[in-house]
Write a protein that holds these residues in place. Structure first.
Motif, PDB file in Angstrom:
ATOM      1  N   ARG A 192     -20.180   4.236  14.847  1.00 57.62           N
ATOM      2  CA  ARG A 192     -19.894   2.836  14.520  1.00 57.62           C
ATOM      3  C   ARG A 192     -18.392   2.607  14.500  1.00 57.62           C
ATOM      4  NH1 ARG A 192     -22.993   0.621   9.337  1.00 57.62           N
ATOM      5  NH2 ARG A 192     -22.027  -1.275  10.174  1.00 57.62           N
ATOM      6  N   VAL A 193     -17.991   1.400  14.885  1.00 58.51           N
ATOM      7  CA  VAL A 193     -16.596   0.975  14.739  1.00 58.51           C
ATOM      8  C   VAL A 193     -16.538   0.091  13.503  1.00 58.51           C
ATOM      9  CG1 VAL A 193     -14.678  -0.302  15.748  1.00 58.51           C
ATOM     10  CG2 VAL A 193     -16.149   1.100  17.213  1.00 58.51           C
ATOM     11  N   LEU A 194     -15.813   0.556  12.498  1.00 62.69           N
ATOM     12  CA  LEU A 194     -15.759  -0.143  11.219  1.00 62.69           C
ATOM     13  C   LEU A 194     -14.473  -0.959  11.084  1.00 62.69           C
ATOM     14  CD1 LEU A 194     -17.027   2.674   8.811  1.00 62.69           C
ATOM     15  CD2 LEU A 194     -18.373   0.960  10.053  1.00 62.69           C
ATOM     16  N   SER A 195     -14.608  -2.138  10.504  1.00 64.44           N
ATOM     17  CA  SER A 195     -13.452  -2.996  10.229  1.00 64.44           C
ATOM     18  C   SER A 195     -13.090  -2.900   8.756  1.00 64.44           C
ATOM     19  CB  SER A 195     -13.773  -4.449  10.594  1.00 64.44           C
ATOM     20  OG  SER A 195     -14.018  -4.584  11.978  1.00 64.44           O
ATOM     21  N   HIS A 196     -11.802  -2.749   8.479  1.00 69.18           N
ATOM     22  CA  HIS A 196     -11.323  -2.635   7.104  1.00 69.18           C
ATOM     23  C   HIS A 196     -10.306  -3.739   6.816  1.00 69.18           C
ATOM     24  CE1 HIS A 196     -13.336   1.173   7.064  1.00 69.18           C
ATOM     25  NE2 HIS A 196     -12.498   1.711   7.934  1.00 69.18           N
ATOM     26  N   TYR A 197     -10.237  -4.131   5.547  1.00 64.68           N
ATOM     27  CA  TYR A 197      -9.334  -5.203   5.133  1.00 64.68           C
ATOM     28  C   TYR A 197      -8.643  -4.826   3.831  1.00 64.68           C
ATOM     29  CZ  TYR A 197     -12.336  -7.608   8.443  1.00 64.68           C
ATOM     30  OH  TYR A 197     -13.044  -7.936   9.579  1.00 64.68           O
ATOM     31  N   GLN A 198      -7.373  -5.182   3.734  1.00 67.05           N
ATOM     32  CA  GLN A 198      -6.592  -5.005   2.501  1.00 67.05           C
ATOM     33  C   GLN A 198      -6.623  -3.559   1.995  1.00 67.05           C
ATOM     34  OE1 GLN A 198      -4.987  -8.028   3.091  1.00 67.05           O
ATOM     35  NE2 GLN A 198      -4.706  -7.933   0.888  1.00 67.05           N
ATOM     36  N   ILE A 199      -6.300  -2.641   2.891  1.00 66.15           N
ATOM     37  CA  ILE A 199      -6.363  -1.207   2.583  1.00 66.15           C
ATOM     38  C   ILE A 199      -5.127  -0.791   1.777  1.00 66.15           C
ATOM     39  CG2 ILE A 199      -6.637   1.080   3.590  1.00 66.15           C
ATOM     40  CD1 ILE A 199      -7.138  -0.663   6.282  1.00 66.15           C
ATOM     41  N   VAL A 200      -5.347  -0.204   0.618  1.00 65.62           N
ATOM     42  CA  VAL A 200      -4.228   0.286  -0.194  1.00 65.62           C
ATOM     43  C   VAL A 200      -3.720   1.590   0.420  1.00 65.62           C
ATOM     44  CG1 VAL A 200      -3.477   1.088  -2.452  1.00 65.62           C
ATOM     45  CG2 VAL A 200      -5.138  -0.780  -2.279  1.00 65.62           C
ATOM     46  N   ARG A 201      -2.450   1.576   0.852  1.00 68.03           N
ATOM     47  CA  ARG A 201      -1.850   2.769   1.440  1.00 68.03           C
ATOM     48  C   ARG A 201      -0.960   3.507   0.449  1.00 68.03           C
ATOM     49  NH1 ARG A 201      -2.180   2.940   6.913  1.00 68.03           N
ATOM     50  NH2 ARG A 201      -1.848   5.153   6.487  1.00 68.03           N
ATOM     51  N   HIS A 202      -0.552   2.818  -0.597  1.00 68.11           N
ATOM     52  CA  HIS A 202       0.287   3.447  -1.623  1.00 68.11           C
ATOM     53  C   HIS A 202       0.174   2.610  -2.892  1.00 68.11           C
ATOM     54  CE1 HIS A 202       3.672   5.577  -3.453  1.00 68.11           C
ATOM     55  NE2 HIS A 202       4.194   4.412  -3.755  1.00 68.11           N
ATOM     56  N   LEU A 203       0.054   3.279  -4.049  1.00 70.51           N
ATOM     57  CA  LEU A 203      -0.015   2.578  -5.335  1.00 70.51           C
ATOM     58  C   LEU A 203       0.974   3.229  -6.287  1.00 70.51           C
ATOM     59  CD1 LEU A 203      -1.553   0.393  -6.987  1.00 70.51           C
ATOM     60  CD2 LEU A 203      -3.046   2.245  -7.790  1.00 70.51           C
ATOM     61  N   GLN A 204       1.854   2.405  -6.843  1.00 69.72           N
ATOM     62  CA  GLN A 204       2.906   2.917  -7.717  1.00 69.72           C
ATOM     63  C   GLN A 204       2.855   2.191  -9.058  1.00 69.72           C
ATOM     64  OE1 GLN A 204       6.776   3.599  -5.904  1.00 69.72           O
ATOM     65  NE2 GLN A 204       7.794   2.605  -7.634  1.00 69.72           N
ATOM     66  N   SER A 205       2.946   2.974 -10.143  1.00 71.60           N
ATOM     67  CA  SER A 205       2.875   2.409 -11.489  1.00 71.60           C
ATOM     68  C   SER A 205       4.187   2.629 -12.228  1.00 71.60           C
ATOM     69  CB  SER A 205       1.725   3.070 -12.262  1.00 71.60           C
ATOM     70  OG  SER A 205       1.667   2.584 -13.586  1.00 71.60           O
ATOM     71  N   SER A 206       4.637   1.586 -12.917  1.00 71.88           N
ATOM     72  CA  SER A 206       5.863   1.671 -13.719  1.00 71.88           C
ATOM     73  C   SER A 206       5.609   1.065 -15.091  1.00 71.88           C
ATOM     74  CB  SER A 206       7.004   0.905 -13.032  1.00 71.88           C
ATOM     75  OG  SER A 206       7.245   1.405 -11.732  1.00 71.88           O
ATOM     76  N   ALA A 207       6.027   1.772 -16.149  1.00 72.50           N
ATOM     77  CA  ALA A 207       5.870   1.257 -17.507  1.00 72.50           C
ATOM     78  C   ALA A 207       6.740   0.025 -17.687  1.00 72.50           C
ATOM     79  CB  ALA A 207       6.240   2.329 -18.518  1.00 72.50           C
ATOM     80  N   LEU A 208       6.195  -0.995 -18.349  1.00 73.51           N
ATOM     81  CA  LEU A 208       6.938  -2.231 -18.569  1.00 73.51           C
ATOM     82  C   LEU A 208       7.607  -2.208 -19.943  1.00 73.51           C
ATOM     83  CD1 LEU A 208       4.502  -4.922 -17.132  1.00 73.51           C
ATOM     84  CD2 LEU A 208       6.755  -4.308 -16.242  1.00 73.51           C
ATOM     85  N   LYS A 209       8.920  -2.447 -19.945  1.00 74.22           N
ATOM     86  CA  LYS A 209       9.668  -2.516 -21.195  1.00 74.22           C
ATOM     87  C   LYS A 209      10.336  -3.867 -21.367  1.00 74.22           C
ATOM     88  CE  LYS A 209      10.599   2.461 -21.252  1.00 74.22           C
ATOM     89  NZ  LYS A 209      11.658   3.507 -21.262  1.00 74.22           N
ATOM     90  N   ASP A 210      10.684  -4.502 -20.244  1.00 71.90           N
ATOM     91  CA  ASP A 210      11.348  -5.796 -20.274  1.00 71.90           C
ATOM     92  C   ASP A 210      10.609  -6.778 -19.367  1.00 71.90           C
ATOM     93  OD1 ASP A 210      13.677  -4.953 -21.884  1.00 71.90           O
ATOM     94  OD2 ASP A 210      14.112  -3.714 -20.125  1.00 71.90           O
ATOM     95  N   LYS A 211      10.809  -8.046 -19.618  1.00 68.91           N
ATOM     96  CA  LYS A 211      10.129  -9.067 -18.830  1.00 68.91           C
ATOM     97  C   LYS A 211      10.746  -9.249 -17.444  1.00 68.91           C
ATOM     98  CE  LYS A 211      12.696 -13.054 -20.649  1.00 68.91           C
ATOM     99  NZ  LYS A 211      12.550 -14.368 -21.317  1.00 68.91           N
ATOM    100  N   LYS A 212      11.938  -8.678 -17.243  1.00 65.36           N
ATOM    101  CA  LYS A 212      12.591  -8.726 -15.938  1.00 65.36           C
ATOM    102  C   LYS A 212      13.048  -7.335 -15.549  1.00 65.36           C
ATOM    103  CE  LYS A 212      14.407 -13.449 -16.284  1.00 65.36           C
ATOM    104  NZ  LYS A 212      15.647 -14.291 -16.201  1.00 65.36           N
ATOM    105  N   GLY A 213      13.041  -7.059 -14.248  1.00 68.90           N
ATOM    106  CA  GLY A 213      13.514  -5.756 -13.817  1.00 68.90           C
ATOM    107  C   GLY A 213      13.402  -5.568 -12.326  1.00 68.90           C
ATOM    108  N   ILE A 214      13.732  -4.358 -11.891  1.00 69.91           N
ATOM    109  CA  ILE A 214      13.699  -3.997 -10.469  1.00 69.91           C
ATOM    110  C   ILE A 214      12.931  -2.692 -10.311  1.00 69.91           C
ATOM    111  CG2 ILE A 214      15.068  -3.323  -8.457  1.00 69.91           C
ATOM    112  CD1 ILE A 214      17.346  -5.037  -9.564  1.00 69.91           C
ATOM    113  N   VAL A 215      12.077  -2.641  -9.312  1.00 72.10           N
ATOM    114  CA  VAL A 215      11.342  -1.422  -8.981  1.00 72.10           C
ATOM    115  C   VAL A 215      11.542  -1.133  -7.504  1.00 72.10           C
ATOM    116  CG1 VAL A 215       9.078  -0.312  -8.855  1.00 72.10           C
ATOM    117  CG2 VAL A 215       9.597  -1.848 -10.760  1.00 72.10           C
ATOM    118  N   TRP A 216      11.798   0.138  -7.192  1.00 68.83           N
ATOM    119  CA  TRP A 216      11.945   0.561  -5.797  1.00 68.83           C
ATOM    120  C   TRP A 216      10.682   1.278  -5.345  1.00 68.83           C
ATOM    121  CZ3 TRP A 216      15.882  -0.502  -2.416  1.00 68.83           C
ATOM    122  CH2 TRP A 216      17.044  -1.047  -2.962  1.00 68.83           C
TER     123      TRP A 216
END
Length: 256
Positions: A192-216
């Motif tokens: 079968r040829v399967l179609s996929h949508y919205q595939i997660v290729r990477h998931l990164q988690s960061s603890a939140l300490k402030d309401k504003k910030g930067i994540v790389w």
């Protein structure tokens, strides 16, 4: 005389039916108060998963201008059944086990859909899934998340801003491939040829300490900005409940 009297009534009835059909196919954004984060657990090795994947594709298209975000995690426990899913990742299997603890529902299964970290559904049951989305959208979000992103080579800089609740929570950022097709040669979906949508290729988690910030984020190799997007969400570390979600459009920027 009877025909003259009946025609307007028939016409009005037909127009009402057409209007109801159109409304049913095009969600009314004005009625929405919140958001719906749909986390699908799927696998190319599972014969009952393709209908769920296809449903996510239809929902993605219908709700593309709404606060609906789809993440498809390809788990790895089907890889031992004769076909290795090229998108599978043991980290996504672990995430599904974490939800089993949060929701008090074991054993894990595919295709499973978790909505806003609070409720799960068999992801191929379209009517139930759609009702779950409408229910999630009708409830105000506990937090508003705003994301601005800039890509430079294989790195992505995300500026975030939060309004509302984010105590004891984390910011999760998913690199999502919008579509893909796979030619499955073995296992339950052999030939079968399967179609996929919205595939997660990477998931990164960061603890939140402030309401504003930067994540790389370090992006996958050979990423094409038009085929990928970044979806972020705020998740309670103790309950698994998702309090807010948003999307950041990938934009190319040269390194200075």
């Amino acid at each position: 005389m009877k025909k003259i009297q009946l025609l307007p009534a028939v016409f009005i009835t037909l127009m009402l039916l057409i209007g109801m059909t159109v409304l049913g196919q095009n969600p009314d954004k004005r009625a929405e108060k919140g958001f719906a984060l749909l986390e699908l657990y799927t696998s190319e090795g599972c014969s009952s998963c393709p209908p769920a994947d296809e449903l996510m594709g239809r929902i993605q298209n219908e709700y593309k201008n709404h606060e609906v975000y789809i993440l498809a995690y390809h788990v790895d426990y089907w890889d031992r059944q004769g076909w290795k899913d090229v998108f599978s990742n043991s980290a996504y299997t672990k995430r599904q086990y974490d939800y089993a603890k949060f929701l008090g529902k074991e054993p894990i299964y595919t295709p499973q859909l978790v909505v806003n970290g609070k409720t799960d559904y068999i992801a191929s049951q379209e009517t139930i899934v759609r009702n779950g989305i409408k229910s999630a959208l009708s409830k105000p979000a506990a937090a508003k998340l705003f994301l601005e992103g800039t890509q430079a080579n294989n790195n992505f800089k995300v500026n975030y801003n939060i309004e509302g609740v984010f105590k004891n929570s984390s910011l999760l950022l998913a690199i999502v491939q919008k579509t893909a097709k796979s030619n499955v040669k073995r296992g339950e979906n052999a030939n079968r040829v399967l179609s996929h949508y919205q595939i997660v290729r990477h998931l990164q988690s960061s603890a939140l300490k402030d309401k504003k910030g930067i994540v790389w984020i370090h992006l996958p190799k050979k990423i094409n900005t038009k085929d990928f997007e970044v979806i972020g969400f705020i998740q309670d570390n103790n309950t698994g409940s998702v309090m807010g979600a948003s999307r950041a459009v990938l934009q190319q920027s040269p390194i200075l």
